[in-house]
Design an enzyme around this catalytic site. Sequence first.
Site, PDB file in Angstrom:
ATOM      1  N   LYS A 100      43.006  39.999  40.053  1.00 52.45           N
ATOM      2  CA  LYS A 100      44.303  40.394  39.495  1.00 52.45           C
ATOM      3  C   LYS A 100      45.421  39.408  39.840  1.00 52.45           C
ATOM      4  CE  LYS A 100      43.083  44.361  37.589  1.00 52.45           C
ATOM      5  NZ  LYS A 100      43.147  44.589  36.125  1.00 52.45           N
ATOM      6  N   GLU A 122      51.459  48.833  35.972  1.00 51.64           N
ATOM      7  CA  GLU A 122      50.592  50.001  36.085  1.00 51.64           C
ATOM      8  C   GLU A 122      49.410  49.612  36.961  1.00 51.64           C
ATOM      9  OE1 GLU A 122      48.192  47.411  34.027  1.00 51.64           O
ATOM     10  OE2 GLU A 122      50.289  47.846  33.515  1.00 51.64           O
ATOM     11  N   SER A 383      34.425  40.609  40.728  1.00 48.55           N
ATOM     12  CA  SER A 383      35.867  40.594  40.484  1.00 48.55           C
ATOM     13  C   SER A 383      36.711  41.111  41.639  1.00 48.55           C
ATOM     14  CB  SER A 383      36.189  41.402  39.227  1.00 48.55           C
ATOM     15  OG  SER A 383      35.770  42.744  39.385  1.00 48.55           O
TER      16      SER A 383
END
Length: 397
Positions: A100, A122, A383
């Site tokens: 992210k 969010e 990830s």
Amino acid sequence: MADVLLRPGSGEMGDPGRQGRFGKYGGGYVPESLVAACRQVEEAFREAWPDPGFRQSLARLLAVQVGRPTPLTPARRLSAELGINLLLKREDLTHTGSHKINNVLGQALLARRMGKARLIAETGAGQHGVATATAAALLGLEATVFMGQRDMERQALNVFRMRMLGAEVVPVETGSRTLKDATSQAMRHWVGATEHAHYCVGSVIGPHPYPWMVRTFQRVIGDEARGQCAGELSTGVPDYVVACVGGGSNAAGTFAGFADTSARLVGVEAEGGAGAALGRVGVLHGARSLFLQDGDGQIVEAHSVAAGLDYPGVGPEHAHLRDLGRARYVTVTDNEAISALVRLARTEGIVAALESAHAVAWVIRAAGAGELPPGATVMLTLSGRGDKDVSTLKELA
């Protein structure tokens, strides 16, 4: 702009044009009050991305703050058990613990360039929220993060991390109290704050230009992995490229590095949130894509043990890749993901995030069923790391 046919070896995932269309998907289905804001973001990004100064600033932050490039790690013991060659792209080793941060730093630099003082975000699993809070602290911005109450309970560690970093975390108590509802509330909040705040979308969802822009920022994963595979493999390219898919940003970034090669692209969704595998065409959060719906066209609530995959749809570019047959989308169950997480931990000493464990689970299942040929080379994007999921795993594993 004509659609780009993304068949093996024939092109790349490129610019969707001013209308933000990936085939019949994408677009900007937003209230009139957000049209100008979305256009401002698009114009700012189109101006910034070719700017060497912007790219150099981002590259430096990714190197000195995030720790890029992340390594490509051979999973030797698990590979031997499965009869394949499994390589892990280690986004779990980034600062903040997931992919992210790649996108967030890009958007945070863009927000500052646009003169915005606050980031709105969010989050589901909390990793995007932590990345947003981190970038805001680093660049002197404020941060407001919307998170479903249910996700706040199961990701309490990340809620604490966000608040420690100075972000305001706003509980969302409507609907399923998960990622979909947090996204809806963040977009509603942005309507009244466009003058001074930038909405930092966390995945390849939402209105144009977000699916394209987020994928572009995340492409660093695929570009790095492609170069690393070229040095690691005699063929230069893996047989399969695999990543988990919720909204789909880590997968989109990974796939973008291999779309013009012979590699087979596989996106792995949660069985209870399988927008690409089981969804129908609809509109949600500003884009036309594939979503889980009932017979009346109403969005069906998603479910996954992984909060980051608890989303009822998929980004529009993934829907387009599915229709073209360039990427295949499959599902695994909660139990398969938990089992895969434990197996990876005990063979490789890596505790992956539950989201990433879905991708590992499919590889284990496919190898066992002969779907992956013996000796096949698989590059899998890990990830995120599993620190955030410890309380869930203590209860279920």
